[in-house]
Design an enzyme around this catalytic site. Structure first.
Site, short mmCIF file in Angstrom:
data_model
loop_
_atom_site.label_atom_id
_atom_site.label_comp_id
_atom_site.label_asym_id
_atom_site.label_seq_id
_atom_site.Cartn_x
_atom_site.Cartn_y
_atom_site.Cartn_z
N ASN A 95 0.71 -1.28 0.08
CA ASN A 95 0.34 0.09 0.06
C ASN A 95 0.87 1.14 0.07
O ASN A 95 1.36 1.64 1.03
CB ASN A 95 -0.93 -0.01 1.14
CG ASN A 95 -1.94 1.00 1.34
OD1 ASN A 95 -2.00 2.04 0.40
ND2 ASN A 95 -2.82 1.13 2.18
N SER A 142 -7.47 -6.70 -1.03
CA SER A 142 -7.54 -5.76 0.33
C SER A 142 -9.02 -4.84 0.35
O SER A 142 -9.74 -4.72 -0.92
CB SER A 142 -6.62 -4.61 0.25
OG SER A 142 -6.97 -3.33 0.89
N LYS A 143 -9.67 -4.68 1.35
CA LYS A 143 -10.82 -3.87 1.76
C LYS A 143 -10.82 -2.37 0.71
O LYS A 143 -11.99 -2.02 0.34
CB LYS A 143 -11.31 -3.75 3.10
CG LYS A 143 -10.62 -2.62 3.75
CD LYS A 143 -10.97 -2.14 5.13
CE LYS A 143 -10.40 -0.68 5.60
NZ LYS A 143 -9.28 -0.53 5.44
N GLN A 149 -9.65 4.51 0.63
CA GLN A 149 -8.99 4.81 1.90
C GLN A 149 -8.38 6.24 1.83
O GLN A 149 -8.18 6.86 2.73
CB GLN A 149 -7.68 3.97 1.71
CG GLN A 149 -6.92 3.96 3.19
CD GLN A 149 -5.93 2.98 3.26
OE1 GLN A 149 -4.70 3.09 2.53
NE2 GLN A 149 -6.16 1.91 4.07
N TYR A 155 -3.25 1.80 -5.47
CA TYR A 155 -3.48 0.28 -4.66
C TYR A 155 -4.64 0.15 -4.61
O TYR A 155 -5.15 -1.27 -4.67
CB TYR A 155 -2.91 0.67 -3.16
CG TYR A 155 -2.95 -0.61 -2.18
CD1 TYR A 155 -2.28 -1.55 -2.42
CD2 TYR A 155 -3.89 -0.45 -1.08
CE1 TYR A 155 -2.23 -2.57 -1.48
CE2 TYR A 155 -4.01 -1.42 -0.19
CZ TYR A 155 -3.33 -2.46 -0.48
OH TYR A 155 -3.14 -3.59 0.64
N ALA A 186 -8.75 -6.96 5.93
CA ALA A 186 -8.73 -5.47 6.08
C ALA A 186 -7.59 -4.91 6.98
O ALA A 186 -6.87 -4.05 6.72
CB ALA A 186 -10.12 -5.08 6.89
N GLU A 187 -7.35 -5.61 8.20
CA GLU A 187 -6.66 -4.86 9.28
C GLU A 187 -5.82 -5.89 10.03
O GLU A 187 -6.27 -6.78 10.66
CB GLU A 187 -7.12 -4.47 10.23
CG GLU A 187 -8.21 -3.13 9.89
CD GLU A 187 -7.48 -1.96 9.21
OE1 GLU A 187 -6.38 -1.64 9.71
OE2 GLU A 187 -8.06 -1.22 8.46
N THR A 190 1.13 -6.43 9.97
CA THR A 190 2.30 -7.03 9.40
C THR A 190 3.67 -6.08 9.25
O THR A 190 3.11 -4.85 9.62
CB THR A 190 2.10 -7.57 7.97
OG1 THR A 190 1.67 -6.43 7.35
CG2 THR A 190 0.74 -8.61 7.95
N1 LIG Z 1 -1.48 -6.08 6.36
C1 LIG Z 1 -2.75 -5.85 5.99
O1 LIG Z 1 -3.56 -5.21 6.77
C2 LIG Z 1 -3.44 -5.75 4.62
C3 LIG Z 1 -4.73 -5.36 4.47
C4 LIG Z 1 -5.09 -5.63 3.13
C5 LIG Z 1 -4.33 -6.28 2.08
N2 LIG Z 1 -3.16 -6.59 2.44
C6 LIG Z 1 -2.68 -7.31 1.18
O2 LIG Z 1 -1.73 -8.36 1.82
C7 LIG Z 1 -0.56 -8.50 1.09
C8 LIG Z 1 0.51 -8.92 1.89
O3 LIG Z 1 0.61 -7.65 2.80
P1 LIG Z 1 1.57 -7.83 3.90
O4 LIG Z 1 0.99 -6.82 5.03
O5 LIG Z 1 2.07 -9.31 4.56
O6 LIG Z 1 2.93 -7.37 3.56
P2 LIG Z 1 4.44 -7.28 4.01
O7 LIG Z 1 5.32 -6.42 3.44
O8 LIG Z 1 4.68 -7.44 5.64
O9 LIG Z 1 5.05 -8.69 3.41
C9 LIG Z 1 5.24 -8.82 1.79
C10 LIG Z 1 6.44 -9.41 1.46
O10 LIG Z 1 6.38 -9.41 0.06
C11 LIG Z 1 7.51 -9.04 -0.49
N3 LIG Z 1 7.27 -8.46 -1.61
C12 LIG Z 1 6.49 -7.20 -1.88
N4 LIG Z 1 6.70 -7.02 -3.14
C13 LIG Z 1 7.24 -7.57 -3.84
C14 LIG Z 1 7.78 -7.81 -5.05
N5 LIG Z 1 7.30 -6.81 -6.19
N6 LIG Z 1 8.73 -8.50 -5.30
C15 LIG Z 1 9.21 -9.56 -4.60
N7 LIG Z 1 8.60 -9.53 -3.26
C16 LIG Z 1 7.79 -8.78 -2.89
C17 LIG Z 1 8.09 -8.24 0.63
O11 LIG Z 1 9.49 -8.11 0.56
C18 LIG Z 1 7.62 -8.80 1.77
O12 LIG Z 1 8.55 -10.04 2.18
C19 LIG Z 1 -0.54 -7.38 -0.13
O13 LIG Z 1 -0.68 -7.60 -1.15
C20 LIG Z 1 -1.43 -6.51 0.64
O14 LIG Z 1 -1.99 -5.75 -0.39
C21 LIG Z 1 -2.58 -6.48 3.57
#
Ligand SMILES: NC(=O)c1ccc[n+]([C@@H]2O[C@H](COP(=O)([O-])OP(=O)(O)OC[C@H]3O[C@@H](n4cnc5c(N)ncnc54)[C@H](O)[C@@H]3O)[C@@H](O)[C@H]2O)c1
Length: 259
Positions: A95, A142-143, A149, A155, A186-187, A190
């Protein structure tokens, strides 16, 4: 319930951290072999060690997924290493706050590459193997596709795209018996979430306010809770579920916020 995932080769993009790591751990606990596709060799190795310490197996491929050639090479490396692909979890993304006012053409397109284009490429390159194994695909979303947002046009657009591709592929791949579903987050606290919340004024206060509005138990969703749904959708225990967007969010997206 036995999910019949023993020794199954499952690609997890962004599997070294956060939600992806949670998914890899649940897969490994079910006897599957997650293949972490991530950009940082060191992070990938740390994740493998953690999974091994818990008694599981995992493999890794280093790839920067914004590079289309790297997506193709990553899938080819998995086939060379394992000889098959039984499932794909598209998860990597960020994001990155490219808004109408804060962004421009280059930033917008770059963000679409960070969040959406590699979902398509990984599915396209993995498809010949998934056809052989009738493997399933799960896309993480994602939501923001539903709620907006603010200041994150690219995003939000990418997440709208992830949802649309889930339905589109579910239709296109019916003829192969390949199921495609999404788990919408959503939330979930990480490394990505921590970075995002720290961009806001008074992040601790903001985190308390957000958490208080999550209807079920006023807490964040854990990566394991998301992973449990992802792994179920990937398994043949969800054999008649396809084209679905499942919200694992404690009711945050759809229930009354004044609860
Ligand atoms: N954390 C949340 O609350 C949340 C909410 C909605 C959606 N998401 C979705 O969940 C997914 C994962 O999110 P997260 O919070 O676990 O993220 P994060 O950043 O904690 O972990 C993501 C991992 O993916 C790797 N990565 C990201 N982009 C990359 C790329 N282009 N090439 C290679 N490696 C890559 C990063 O290095 C990391 O190791 C995302 O797609 C995000 O849109 C997360």
């Amino acid at each position: 319930m036995n999910l019949n995932l023993t020794e199954k080769i499952i690609i997890v993009t962004g599997g070294a951290k956060g939600i992806g790591l949670g998914i890899c751990k649940v897969l490994a606990a079910e006897g599957a072999i997650p293949v972490i596709v991530g950009r940082a060799e060191a992070d990938n190795q740390i994740a493998v060690k953690e999974i091994e310490a818990e008694g599981g197996k995992a493999l890794t491929v280093v790839a920067e997924l914004t590079n289309p050639e790297a997506c193709k090479n990553a899938v080819n490396q998995v086939i060379e290493m394992c000889g098959r692909i039984d499932g794909l979890i598209n998860n990597a993304g960020v994001n990155d706050g490219v808004g109408l006012e804060s962004g421009d053409y280059e930033k917008f397109v770059a963000s679409i590459h960070k969040n959406l284009v590699h979902y398509y490429l990984m599915a396209q390159h993995a498809l010949p193997e998934l056809k052989k194994t009738k493997g399933a695909i799960v896309n993480i979303g994602s939501k923001t596709a539903d709620t907006g947002q603010g200041n994150t046009s690219a995003y939000a657009a990418s997440n709208g795209g992830r949802n649309a591709l889930t339905r589109e592929w579910a239709v296109e791949l019916l003829k192969y018996g390949i199921r495609v579903n999404s788990v919408i987050v959503a939330e979930c606290y990480t490394p990505l979430y921590e970075t995002w919340i720290n961009t806001l004024e008074n992040p601790e206060q903001k985190l308390k306010e957000i958490t208080a509005k999550i209807p079920l138990e006023n807490r964040m969703t854990t990566a394991e809770e998301i992973a449990n749904m992802v792994v179920f959708l990937l398994s043949d225990k969800s054999s008649h579920t396809t084209g679905q967007l499942i919200y694992v969010d404690g009711g945050y997206t759809h229930l009354d916020r004044s609860l």
